[in-house]
Design a protein around this motif. Structure first.
Motif, PDB file in Angstrom:
ATOM      1  N   ALA A   1       7.118  67.251   4.992  1.00 44.99           N
ATOM      2  CA  ALA A   1       7.919  68.236   4.270  1.00 44.99           C
ATOM      3  C   ALA A   1       9.348  67.777   4.041  1.00 44.99           C
ATOM      4  CB  ALA A   1       7.910  69.564   5.025  1.00 44.99           C
ATOM      5  N   GLY A   2       9.755  66.685   4.671  1.00 41.09           N
ATOM      6  CA  GLY A   2      11.109  66.169   4.471  1.00 41.09           C
ATOM      7  C   GLY A   2      12.167  66.923   5.242  1.00 41.09           C
ATOM      8  N   VAL A   3      11.811  67.444   6.394  1.00 42.75           N
ATOM      9  CA  VAL A   3      12.783  68.162   7.222  1.00 42.75           C
ATOM     10  C   VAL A   3      13.816  67.166   7.757  1.00 42.75           C
ATOM     11  CG1 VAL A   3      13.072  69.446   9.391  1.00 42.75           C
ATOM     12  CG2 VAL A   3      11.184  69.990   7.840  1.00 42.75           C
ATOM     13  N   PRO A   4      15.107  67.489   7.672  1.00 37.54           N
ATOM     14  CA  PRO A   4      16.146  66.547   8.117  1.00 37.54           C
ATOM     15  C   PRO A   4      15.941  66.071   9.547  1.00 37.54           C
ATOM     16  CG  PRO A   4      17.124  68.353   6.906  1.00 37.54           C
ATOM     17  CD  PRO A   4      15.672  68.703   7.085  1.00 37.54           C
ATOM     18  N   GLY A   5      16.178  64.778   9.737  1.00 29.16           N
ATOM     19  CA  GLY A   5      16.055  64.166  11.047  1.00 29.16           C
ATOM     20  C   GLY A   5      14.772  63.410  11.261  1.00 29.16           C
ATOM     21  N   LEU A   6      13.732  63.718  10.474  1.00 26.24           N
ATOM     22  CA  LEU A   6      12.462  63.026  10.595  1.00 26.24           C
ATOM     23  C   LEU A   6      12.336  61.965   9.506  1.00 26.24           C
ATOM     24  CD1 LEU A   6      10.113  66.039  11.420  1.00 26.24           C
ATOM     25  CD2 LEU A   6      11.361  64.559  12.979  1.00 26.24           C
ATOM     26  N   SER A   7      11.361  61.076   9.661  1.00 32.09           N
ATOM     27  CA  SER A   7      11.289  59.894   8.804  1.00 32.09           C
ATOM     28  C   SER A   7      11.104  60.239   7.332  1.00 32.09           C
ATOM     29  CB  SER A   7      10.146  58.989   9.273  1.00 32.09           C
ATOM     30  OG  SER A   7       8.902  59.662   9.199  1.00 32.09           O
ATOM     31  N   GLY A   8      10.292  61.260   7.056  1.00 27.29           N
ATOM     32  CA  GLY A   8      10.043  61.616   5.671  1.00 27.29           C
ATOM     33  C   GLY A   8      11.289  62.060   4.940  1.00 27.29           C
ATOM     34  N   PHE A   9      12.243  62.623   5.654  1.00 27.94           N
ATOM     35  CA  PHE A   9      13.485  63.062   5.021  1.00 27.94           C
ATOM     36  C   PHE A   9      14.250  61.869   4.445  1.00 27.94           C
ATOM     37  CE2 PHE A   9      18.107  63.439   5.683  1.00 27.94           C
ATOM     38  CZ  PHE A   9      18.394  64.403   4.731  1.00 27.94           C
ATOM     39  N   PHE A  10      14.358  60.798   5.205  1.00 24.42           N
ATOM     40  CA  PHE A  10      15.133  59.637   4.766  1.00 24.42           C
ATOM     41  C   PHE A  10      14.468  58.946   3.574  1.00 24.42           C
ATOM     42  CE2 PHE A  10      16.259  60.240   9.226  1.00 24.42           C
ATOM     43  CZ  PHE A  10      17.635  60.218   9.163  1.00 24.42           C
ATOM     44  N   SER A  11      13.162  58.745   3.652  1.00 22.86           N
ATOM     45  CA  SER A  11      12.493  58.018   2.567  1.00 22.86           C
ATOM     46  C   SER A  11      12.380  58.871   1.314  1.00 22.86           C
ATOM     47  CB  SER A  11      11.107  57.553   3.019  1.00 22.86           C
ATOM     48  OG  SER A  11      10.293  58.647   3.405  1.00 22.86           O
ATOM     49  N   LYS A  12      12.118  60.173   1.475  1.00 21.38           N
ATOM     50  CA  LYS A  12      12.019  61.044   0.298  1.00 21.38           C
ATOM     51  C   LYS A  12      13.378  61.189  -0.368  1.00 21.38           C
ATOM     52  CE  LYS A  12       9.017  64.299   0.506  1.00 21.38           C
ATOM     53  NZ  LYS A  12       8.254  65.540   0.796  1.00 21.38           N
ATOM     54  N   ASP A  13      14.437  61.249   0.435  1.00 21.95           N
ATOM     55  CA  ASP A  13      15.780  61.310  -0.130  1.00 21.95           C
ATOM     56  C   ASP A  13      16.089  60.048  -0.933  1.00 21.95           C
ATOM     57  OD1 ASP A  13      18.638  62.267  -0.311  1.00 21.95           O
ATOM     58  OD2 ASP A  13      18.935  60.427   0.840  1.00 21.95           O
ATOM     59  N   LEU A  14      15.639  58.905  -0.440  1.00 25.11           N
ATOM     60  CA  LEU A  14      15.867  57.652  -1.151  1.00 25.11           C
ATOM     61  C   LEU A  14      15.135  57.651  -2.496  1.00 25.11           C
ATOM     62  CD1 LEU A  14      17.497  55.131  -0.418  1.00 25.11           C
ATOM     63  CD2 LEU A  14      15.389  54.072   0.389  1.00 25.11           C
ATOM     64  N   VAL A  15      13.928  58.226  -2.511  1.00 27.82           N
ATOM     65  CA  VAL A  15      13.177  58.331  -3.770  1.00 27.82           C
ATOM     66  C   VAL A  15      13.921  59.217  -4.759  1.00 27.82           C
ATOM     67  CG1 VAL A  15      11.069  59.221  -4.833  1.00 27.82           C
ATOM     68  CG2 VAL A  15      10.929  57.878  -2.728  1.00 27.82           C
TER      69      VAL A  15
ATOM     70  N   HIS B   1      16.181  63.461 -15.618  1.00 32.43           N
ATOM     71  CA  HIS B   1      16.371  64.813 -15.116  1.00 32.43           C
ATOM     72  C   HIS B   1      15.054  65.560 -14.933  1.00 32.43           C
ATOM     73  CE1 HIS B   1      20.602  64.206 -15.576  1.00 32.43           C
ATOM     74  NE2 HIS B   1      20.505  64.010 -16.890  1.00 32.43           N
ATOM     75  N   VAL B   2      14.138  65.465 -15.896  1.00 36.60           N
ATOM     76  CA  VAL B   2      12.883  66.219 -15.798  1.00 36.60           C
ATOM     77  C   VAL B   2      12.030  65.728 -14.623  1.00 36.60           C
ATOM     78  CG1 VAL B   2      10.736  66.807 -16.974  1.00 36.60           C
ATOM     79  CG2 VAL B   2      12.898  66.831 -18.241  1.00 36.60           C
ATOM     80  N   PRO B   3      11.780  64.408 -14.500  1.00 36.91           N
ATOM     81  CA  PRO B   3      11.039  63.959 -13.305  1.00 36.91           C
ATOM     82  C   PRO B   3      11.736  64.332 -12.000  1.00 36.91           C
ATOM     83  CG  PRO B   3      11.099  62.225 -14.945  1.00 36.91           C
ATOM     84  CD  PRO B   3      12.034  63.284 -15.428  1.00 36.91           C
ATOM     85  N   TYR B   4      13.057  64.324 -11.992  1.00 34.15           N
ATOM     86  CA  TYR B   4      13.800  64.682 -10.782  1.00 34.15           C
ATOM     87  C   TYR B   4      13.530  66.125 -10.387  1.00 34.15           C
ATOM     88  CZ  TYR B   4      17.812  65.372  -7.667  1.00 34.15           C
ATOM     89  OH  TYR B   4      18.616  65.668  -6.592  1.00 34.15           O
ATOM     90  N   VAL B   5      13.569  67.023 -11.363  1.00 31.27           N
ATOM     91  CA  VAL B   5      13.296  68.438 -11.088  1.00 31.27           C
ATOM     92  C   VAL B   5      11.850  68.630 -10.633  1.00 31.27           C
ATOM     93  CG1 VAL B   5      13.136  70.730 -12.133  1.00 31.27           C
ATOM     94  CG2 VAL B   5      15.083  69.260 -12.658  1.00 31.27           C
ATOM     95  N   ILE B   6      10.926  67.889 -11.264  1.00 27.21           N
ATOM     96  CA  ILE B   6       9.514  67.983 -10.871  1.00 27.21           C
ATOM     97  C   ILE B   6       9.331  67.549  -9.423  1.00 27.21           C
ATOM     98  CG2 ILE B   6       7.233  66.970 -11.244  1.00 27.21           C
ATOM     99  CD1 ILE B   6       7.834  66.913 -14.211  1.00 27.21           C
ATOM    100  N   LEU B   7       9.986  66.472  -9.024  1.00 26.71           N
ATOM    101  CA  LEU B   7       9.859  65.989  -7.647  1.00 26.71           C
ATOM    102  C   LEU B   7      10.500  66.955  -6.662  1.00 26.71           C
ATOM    103  CD1 LEU B   7      10.503  62.158  -8.120  1.00 26.71           C
ATOM    104  CD2 LEU B   7       8.325  63.341  -7.866  1.00 26.71           C
ATOM    105  N   LEU B   8      11.595  67.604  -7.056  1.00 22.14           N
ATOM    106  CA  LEU B   8      12.192  68.624  -6.185  1.00 22.14           C
ATOM    107  C   LEU B   8      11.236  69.804  -6.011  1.00 22.14           C
ATOM    108  CD1 LEU B   8      15.935  68.760  -7.325  1.00 22.14           C
ATOM    109  CD2 LEU B   8      15.052  67.949  -5.132  1.00 22.14           C
ATOM    110  N   ALA B   9      10.611  70.235  -7.112  1.00 21.32           N
ATOM    111  CA  ALA B   9       9.638  71.332  -7.015  1.00 21.32           C
ATOM    112  C   ALA B   9       8.467  70.934  -6.127  1.00 21.32           C
ATOM    113  CB  ALA B   9       9.150  71.711  -8.411  1.00 21.32           C
ATOM    114  N   THR B  10       8.060  69.672  -6.229  1.00 21.73           N
ATOM    115  CA  THR B  10       6.960  69.180  -5.391  1.00 21.73           C
ATOM    116  C   THR B  10       7.341  69.204  -3.916  1.00 21.73           C
ATOM    117  OG1 THR B  10       6.225  67.753  -7.195  1.00 21.73           O
ATOM    118  CG2 THR B  10       5.406  67.246  -4.999  1.00 21.73           C
ATOM    119  N   ALA B  11       8.612  68.908  -3.612  1.00 21.26           N
ATOM    120  CA  ALA B  11       9.071  68.962  -2.222  1.00 21.26           C
ATOM    121  C   ALA B  11       8.909  70.372  -1.660  1.00 21.26           C
ATOM    122  CB  ALA B  11      10.532  68.517  -2.140  1.00 21.26           C
ATOM    123  N   PHE B  12       9.206  71.378  -2.464  1.00 20.08           N
ATOM    124  CA  PHE B  12       9.029  72.768  -2.033  1.00 20.08           C
ATOM    125  C   PHE B  12       7.554  73.081  -1.800  1.00 20.08           C
ATOM    126  CE2 PHE B  12       8.025  77.144  -3.247  1.00 20.08           C
ATOM    127  CZ  PHE B  12       8.799  77.847  -2.328  1.00 20.08           C
TER     128      PHE B  12
END
Length: 603
Positions: free
Chosen positions: A383-397, A407-418
Motif C-alpha cells: 500500500a506504500g505506507v511510509p517507512g516500509l519498502s514499498g513507500f520508497f520504491s513507489k515514490d520513486l516511480v 499528468h494523466v498517467p501520474y493521476v492514474i497511478l495515484l488513483a491506483t495507489a488508493f
C-alpha cells in the motif's frame, strides 16, 4: 576467469546440476525428501554465491564479461554465450536466489503431504526453474536472454500444471503457455530484425530511428505477455491453480519480473525510441488501474494478489516508459520481497483453513499471529505506507512519471495507489480481523518453522529494503536522493485513506457488501476481456480455420486427387495396347519405320 564471473557461474549452474542429477536418478527423486533436501542445499549454495557476488560489486560501476563462441557461420561467430556481470545482474541474481530459497524452504512444510514421487518432482521443477531464470539474468546478449526466457516459460508451465490430473490446473498451464508464446513471437522477430540491421544480438548498438522503434516494439510485445500487461494479462489469475508457493515464485522475482528485467537490460535500445516508451507509459498506467479494479472485487485471496501483481507490474512498466529505469528496477526489487511475503503468508492461511476464500477465513490474527503480522506487513508495504519498502520504491516511480510531465498517467497511478491500499485493507480486515466464519478458521493454528522462517526473513526485507535505495542506485550507476515532496505526501495520504475506507466498510466484523461494491463486482464479473478473446477464437479464428480447411480439402486436395485419377484412368485406357507378344512389337516397329519412310518421300 575472474572471481565475479566464477561466482555468477556457481549461482547459475548449481541448480542445473541438481536438476540433472534428480532427472537422471529417479530412485532418489521418487523418494521425495532427498530430492527436496538436495534442491534446498543447491539453492543455499546459489544464494551464497549471489550474495558474495553482490558484495563484490558494491562501490563498482564497471562490467565484467566472459563469453565463448556459440553459433558460427564459416569463420564468423554469429553469437556468443557467457556471463555478463554488472550491478543490474548482480542485484537481480541475489533477489532471485533469495526468493527461490525462501519459497523452497516454505514448500518443505506446505507440500509435505504430497506423495513422495510428486514431492520430488516438484523440487526438481524448482531447481530447473531457478537455473532458467539465472541464465536469463547473466546473459551477455539478447539471444542467450531469449533462451533463458523460453526455459522460464517451459518450467512455469510445468509448475502451474503441477496438479496435472486436475482439469482446471492443466487448462491454466496451457493457457499461460500459449498466451506467453504468442507474445514471445515478438521477441523472436525483434532478434531477427536486430541481426539483419546490425549483424549482432547486442542490446547496446546504435539503430536507425525506424529500426529502433520496430525492434523495441517487438521486444515490448514479449514483455506484455510475460509481465501480464493489458490485454495479455488473462493468463496470470488462472495460474493460481498451481501450488501457492509456485504463485509466490512466479509473481515475486522470477517469471513475471523477467519482462521488466528485459527492458532494464535493453534500455540502450529503448532509449532510442520515444514512441515505444510512450506506449509503455500509457499501457503500464492503464494496466495498473485496470488490474487494481479487478483485484478490488475478488474473493479468492490468491487472485487478489495475482491482480495486484499485474497492477504493480504496470507501475514498473510505466516508470520504464517515463525513462526512470532506476525506479522501475528498484520497485521490481522491493516488490519481490513483499509480494513473496504476501503469497507465502496467504499460503499459510490457506494451509490452515483449507480454502482460498477470504469469506471462509476470519479471526486468523488471533489464531496465527505470526502469519497475520507477516501478511499485514506485506499489505502495508504494498500500500506504500511510509517507512516500509514499498513507500520508497513507489515514490520513486511516481516521481519519475511526474518529472516527465505526464499528468494523466501520474493521476492514474495515484488513483491506483488508493485502490491498492483499499483492496489490501479489505483482505486484512476480513480474513485476519473479522469473525471466524468456518470451523477450519476457528481451529486454525500456526504452521511449522519451515513455513514460518521464510515469512520472518521476507518480512524483515519488506520493512528495510527501501532504506538501501542509495547503494542500490550506485550499483546501477545513478545518483539517488530521497526527499519527501508533495507527490510522496499525496501518495502516502491516499494509501492511508484507502486503508481507512477499507476499515469503514469491512472492519469490525462487518459482512455487508455496500452497493458500490456490488456494482463494481457486476462489472468485473462480465469478464469482458476473456469474452473478447473467446469471441476472437470461436467466431474469427475457428471460422477462418474452417474456411482454410475446406479450401485445402476440396480445392488443393481436389486438384491433386483429380490429377491422380486422370493419370490412373489414362493408364487404364492405354493398358490394352500392351499385348506382351514380341511379334506384335516387331510389327509395330516395322509399321512405324515404313510410315516414317513414306512421310519422308512424300513431303
Amino acid at each position: 576467469m575472474s572471481r565475479p564471473i566464477t561466482l555468477a557461474l556457481v549461482a547459475t549452474l548449481t541448480p542445473a546440476l541438481v536438476a540433472l542429477f534428480l532427472a537422471a536418478t529417479p530412485f532418489i527423486r521418487r523418494r521425495g525428501a532427498p530430492a527436496a533436501a538436495l534442491t534446498v542445499l543447491g539453492s543455499v549454495v546459489s544464494f551464497g554465491a549471489a550474495v558474495m557476488l553482490l558484495l563484490s560489486r558494491l562501490g563498482q560501476t564497471g562490467t565484467e564479461l566472459f563469453t565463448v563462441p556459440w553459433i558460427r557461420s564459416s569463420a564468423r561467430v554469429i553469437a556468443e554465450a557467457g556471463v555478463h556481470v554488472d550491478g543490474v545482474s548482480a542485484s537481480m541474481l541475489a533477489v532471485v536466489c533469495f526468493v527461490a530459497l525462501c519459497v523452497q524452504v516454505f514448500s518443505l512444510g506446505y507440500m509435505h503431504d504430497e506423495p513422495p514421487a510428486d514431492f520430488g518432482r516438484y523440487f526438481t521443477y524448482h531447481a530447473l526453474f531457478l537455473f532458467s531464470m539465472n541464465v536469463l539474468v547473466i546473459a551477455p546478449n539478447l539471444l542467450q536472454l531469449f533462451v533463458g526466457w523460453e526455459l522460464v516459460g517451459v518450467t512455469s508451465y510445468l509448475l502451474i500444471g503441477f496438479y496435472y490430473k486436475k482439469p482446471s490446473a492443466a487448462h491454466a498451464a496451457v493457457k499461460a503457455f500459449w498466451v506467453t508464446k504468442f507474445a514471445d513471437m515478438g521477441i523472436l522477430f525483434a532478434l531477427l530484425s536486430l541481426f539483419v540491421a546490425t549483424g549482432t544480438f547486442a542490446w547496446n548498438v546504435k539503430l536507425e530511428p525506424a529500426v529502433a522503434t520496430a525492434v523495441t516494439m517487438l521486444l515490448f510485445l514479449g514483455v506484455v505477455g510475460k509481465s501480464a500487461q493489458f490485454p495479455l494479462h488473462v493468463w496470470l489469475p488462472d495460474a493460481m491453480e498451481g501450488p501457492t508457493p509456485v504463485s509466490a515464485l512466479l509473481h515475486a522475482a522470477t517469471m513475471v519480473a523477467a519482462g521488466v528485467f528485459l527492458v532494464v537490460r535493453a534500455d540502450p535500445l529503448f532509449v532510442q525510441s520515444p514512441t515505444t516508451r510512450t506506449v509503455m507509459l500509457v499501457l503500464g498506467a492503464v494496466t495498473a488501474l485496470f488490474a487494481a479494479l479487478l483485484a478490488l472485487v475478488q474473493t479468492d485471496i490468491k487472485k487478489v494478489l495475482a491482480y495486484s501483481t499485474c497492477s504493480q507490474l504496470g507501475y514498473m512498466v510505466a516508470a520504464l516508459g517515463a525513462g526512470s529505469v532506476l525506479a522501475g528496477f528498484f520497485h521490481l526489487t522491493t516488490h519481490a520481497f513483499f509480494k513473496a511475503l504476501l503469497f507465502l503468508a496467504a499460503g499459510s492461511a490457506i494451509h490452515a483453513v483449507h480454502s482460498n476464500e477470504i469469506g471462509k477465513m476470519g479471526g486468523l490474527f488471533k489464531k496465527m499471529p505470526l502469519t497475520g503480522a507477516a501478511f499485514a506487513i506485506g499489505a502495508l508495504a504494498l500500500a506504500g505506507v511510509p517507512g516500509l519498502s514499498g513507500f520508497f520504491s513507489k515514490d520513486l516511480v511516481l516521481e519519475g512519471v511526474e518529472h516527465k510531465l505526464h499528468h494523466v498517467p501520474y493521476v492514474i497511478l495515484l488513483a491506483t495507489a488508493f485502490l491498492t491500499a483499499f483492496y489490501m485493507g479489505k483482505v486484512v480486515f476480513v480474513a485476519f480481523f473479522g469473525p471466524p466464519s468456518s470451523e477450519q478458521a476457528k481451529h486454525a493454528h500456526e504452521p511449522g518453522w519451515s513455513m514460518k522462517l521464510p515469512l520472518v526473513a521476507l518480512a524483515v526485507l519488506a520493512v528495510v529494503a527501501g532504506y538501501f535505495a542509495a547503494p542500490f542506485a550506485r550499483l546501477y550507476g545513478e545518483p539517488y536522493h530521497f526527499h519527501f515532496g508533495v507527490g510522496a505526501a499525496v501518495a502516502a495520504a491516499l494509501g492511508l485513506g484507502g486503508i481507512a475506507l477499507a476499515w469503514t466498510m469491512f472492519g469490525g466484523g462487518k459482512r455487508e457488501n455496500p452497493q458500490v461494491m456490488v456494482t463494481v463486482e457486476r462489472i468485473a464479473q462480465s469478464r469482458a476481456v476473456n469474452r473478447l478473446y473467446e469471441f476472437g477464437y470461436r467466431r474469427v479464428t475457428l471460422a477462418m480455420a474452417d474456411a482454410f480447411a475446406w479450401f485445402d480439402r476440396y480445392v488443393i486436395d481436389g486438384m491433386i486427387n483429380w490429377l491422380g485419377y486422370f493419370t490412373i484412368d489414362a493408364g487404364r485406357r492405354a493398358r490394352p495396347m500392351q499385348t506382351g507378344f514380341a511379334p506384335d512389337y516387331v510389327l509395330a516397329v516395322v509399321v512405324g519405320a515404313v510410315s516414317l519412310a513414306a512421310w519422308a518421300v512424300l513431303r
